[in-house]
Scaffold this active site. Structure first.
Site, PDB file in Angstrom:
ATOM      1  N   ASP A  55      46.509  29.611  51.232  1.00 19.41           N
ATOM      2  CA  ASP A  55      45.161  28.736  51.996  1.00 19.41           C
ATOM      3  C   ASP A  55      44.447  28.688  53.204  1.00 19.41           C
ATOM      4  OD1 ASP A  55      43.214  26.359  51.717  1.00 19.41           O
ATOM      5  OD2 ASP A  55      44.094  26.466  49.688  1.00 19.41           O
ATOM      6  N   SER A  95      38.389  24.159  48.191  1.00 14.46           N
ATOM      7  CA  SER A  95      39.444  24.114  47.825  1.00 14.46           C
ATOM      8  C   SER A  95      39.249  23.405  46.194  1.00 14.46           C
ATOM      9  CB  SER A  95      41.144  23.354  48.445  1.00 14.46           C
ATOM     10  OG  SER A  95      40.973  24.437  49.288  1.00 14.46           O
ATOM     11  N   GLU A 272      51.136  28.556  46.383  1.00 10.00           N
ATOM     12  CA  GLU A 272      50.225  28.447  47.400  1.00 10.00           C
ATOM     13  C   GLU A 272      50.707  28.482  49.164  1.00 10.00           C
ATOM     14  OE1 GLU A 272      46.761  25.697  48.148  1.00 10.00           O
ATOM     15  OE2 GLU A 272      47.880  24.469  47.496  1.00 10.00           O
ATOM     16  N   ASP A 277      46.230  26.051  55.542  1.00 12.53           N
ATOM     17  CA  ASP A 277      44.382  25.387  55.557  1.00 12.53           C
ATOM     18  C   ASP A 277      44.328  24.173  56.165  1.00 12.53           C
ATOM     19  OD1 ASP A 277      41.596  25.169  54.376  1.00 12.53           O
ATOM     20  OD2 ASP A 277      43.090  23.135  53.501  1.00 12.53           O
ATOM     21  N   HIS A 281      41.937  23.681  59.390  1.00 14.15           N
ATOM     22  CA  HIS A 281      40.861  22.385  59.530  1.00 14.15           C
ATOM     23  C   HIS A 281      41.740  21.775  61.301  1.00 14.15           C
ATOM     24  CE1 HIS A 281      39.085  21.877  56.236  1.00 14.15           C
ATOM     25  NE2 HIS A 281      40.175  21.920  55.213  1.00 14.15           N
ATOM     26  N   ASP A 319      42.180  31.762  49.350  1.00 14.27           N
ATOM     27  CA  ASP A 319      41.320  30.951  48.963  1.00 14.27           C
ATOM     28  C   ASP A 319      38.866  30.574  48.904  1.00 14.27           C
ATOM     29  OD1 ASP A 319      41.874  29.100  50.008  1.00 14.27           O
ATOM     30  OD2 ASP A 319      41.673  27.717  48.707  1.00 14.27           O
ATOM     31  N   HIS A 320      39.334  30.934  51.010  1.00 10.40           N
ATOM     32  CA  HIS A 320      37.898  30.569  50.978  1.00 10.40           C
ATOM     33  C   HIS A 320      38.555  31.100  53.116  1.00 10.40           C
ATOM     34  CE1 HIS A 320      39.369  26.595  52.375  1.00 10.40           C
ATOM     35  NE2 HIS A 320      39.686  26.251  50.921  1.00 10.40           N
ATOM     36  N   HIS A 408      35.951  24.849  56.401  1.00 15.97           N
ATOM     37  CA  HIS A 408      35.661  26.058  55.607  1.00 15.97           C
ATOM     38  C   HIS A 408      34.543  26.831  55.897  1.00 15.97           C
ATOM     39  CE1 HIS A 408      37.972  24.041  52.247  1.00 15.97           C
ATOM     40  NE2 HIS A 408      38.780  24.308  53.030  1.00 15.97           N
TER      41      HIS A 408
HETATM   42 ZN   LIG Z   1      40.851  23.406  52.964  1.00 13.83          ZN
END
Ligand SMILES: [Zn+2]
Length: 452
Positions: A55, A95, A272, A277, A281, A319-320, A408
């Site tokens: 992620d 997400s 995942e 992720d 952040h 996913d990004h 993101h």
């Molecule tokens: Zn995120």
């Protein structure tokens, strides 16, 4: 384990250190090239698919991880192309919309899970695999009801409604192995949980799931369906897992493969690397690398199984991007990614160790990083509104690493694939192409209408 893996397919990737990049077609549009519609799948359908989702992981993370490890990541040899990630209502996806696209082949609005922008429920690739008699599994290090897993398993209009996602999991019974954090959302309020009335742990047990809550419990299971909830909320960052009794992502992945691969009809497993992720952040470069390493160990486990099995397609894509993580910062070409190798705690963990007047800031930073703070750096942390962020900012500056956001970004992410049919995946694709590709590899249909 580690040594055995390196004797196999992975050794070439590691030793060659090569990128093996296929190059992107010049005519590819920024809305994605519908590769799945052009694909033919001449080989026999595969029995199993393992979908690995780190992620927030983009090419910036990939390149920084290469320098962090001083070798190529194990997946680099299997690079197939790049993926566009926009959602139906935003150039920058969240997400929920990203995972819905990757699970159903349909773009939706940010915040929406398993539904199109009009609120119609969509079949996910996991549900389609279940409908075709396959066993299914989901392994994460976030809560199991967080956006990415929930998009594969439920239909919820608001991603924050994790209690509703949990109810749908138990009511539908379509997942056989579900491992991660989020016990809170399965327990009733009377036990401090997030369910108004129901006790989903008890219901899962009477539905035939073995419910486990720690590493030993998971490793002791030999067969059957499993609900593993190893933390009340998200699981620990890999740096700090040793202070818990949680299993690693590799251990959860290995257990899931072991249990799912007993089904002669095959299986679908989504894994995942959720914490990458979270680190992004927080603009926490060392945490991002620590959890990318944990994810890579899970990928090694998967590749070892796929190599032996010979009937398993492995697909891996973030996913990004999270944070606009990049090698190079602030007008300088000087970098020192190796500094991150000796960072052993997240910024938040270091913040917790500061005393009330933060007079021990030098000692704390020295304890968990190789950095001796300058006077001005120490002052910045002492005076910061959010000291964890100031600590991670200094770690990034010292490493020559840049960030553009605490959210993101909309850059493309790389896609990797290994196994039968993987050569069909190439060029610039859209995130909605991925479940279509997986369905084709299985020889099954995913009945949702695409809407790029
Ligand atoms: Zn995120």
């Amino acid at each position: 384990m580690f040594r055995r893996i390196f004797s196999g397919i992975l050794s070439a990737a590691v030793l060659a250190g090569g990128l093996g990049f296929n190059g992107l077609p010049a005519e590819a549009s920024n809305k994605g090239n519908p590769v799945a519609e052009e694909l033919s799948m001449p080989q026999e359908p595969v029995d199993n698919v393992i979908f690995m989702i780190p992620d927030g992981f983009s090419s910036g993370y990939n390149m920084i991880y290469r320098h962090y490890k001083e070798r190529a990541p194990v997946w680099d040899r299997f690079l197939k192309g790049m993926v566009t990630t926009h959602s139906s209502d935003n150039t920058i996806t969240d997400s929920a919309a990203a995972a819905t696209a990757m699970a159903t082949g349909v773009k939706t609005n940010n915040g929406t899970l398993g539904m199109d922008p009009d609120g119609n429920e969509l079949e996910t690739i996991l549900q389609a695999a279940n409908r075709n008699g396959k066993s299914t599994g989901v392994v994460v290090t976030a809560t199991v009801t967080h956006a990415t897993p929930a998009a594969f398993l439920s239909h919820v209009s608001t991603r924050s409604n994790q209690a509703e996602a949990a109810r749908q999991y138990i009511d539908s019974g379509k997942v056989d192995i579900l491992l991660g954090g989020g016990l809170h959302y399965f327990l009733p309020e009377t036990e401090g949980g997030g369910q108004e009335e129901r006790n989903l742990v008890e219901e899962a047990t009477s539905d035939g799931y073995q419910v486990v809550k720690d590493r030993d419990g998971l490793l002791g299971i030999e067969e059957g369906r499993v609900l593993g909830l190893f933390a009340d909320g998200a699981m620990a960052p890999e740096f700090h897992r040793g202070e818990t009794d949680e299993p690693s992502l590799r251990e959860m992945t290995s257990a899931a493969i072991e249990l799912l691969s007993r089904d002669e009809d095959g299986f679908f497993l989504m894994v995942e690397g959720s914490q990458i992720d979270r680190a992004g952040h927080g603009n926490d470069a060392a945490w991002a690398m620590g959890d990318t390493e944990a994810f890579e160990e899970a990928v090694m486990e998967v590749l070892e199984f796929a190599e032996k099995d010979d009937n398993t397609l492995v697909v891996m894509a973030g996913d990004h991007d999270t944070g606009g993580f990049s090698l190079g910062c602030c007008g300088s070409r000087v970098t020192d990614v190796s500094l991150l190798q000796n960072v052993t705690a997240t910024g938040a963990y270091m913040e917790d160790k500061l005393n009330s007047d933060r007079s021990n800031v030098r000692e704390v930073v020295k304890m968990y990083t190789p950095i001796t703070l300058t006077d001005s750096e120490a002052a910045r942390i002492r005076e910061a509104d959010m000291p964890a962020e100031e600590i991670t900012r200094i770690v990034s500056e010292r490493s020559g690493i840049g960030w553009t956001s605490t959210n993101h970004t909309g850059v493309m992410v790389p896609v990797f694939a290994y196994g039968p049919g993987s050569e069909q995946l190439k060029g610039l694709i859209d995130n909605t192409d991925l479940p279509e590709f997986i369905a084709k590899a299985y020889g099954i249909t995913l009945g949702n209408e695409k809407n790029k």
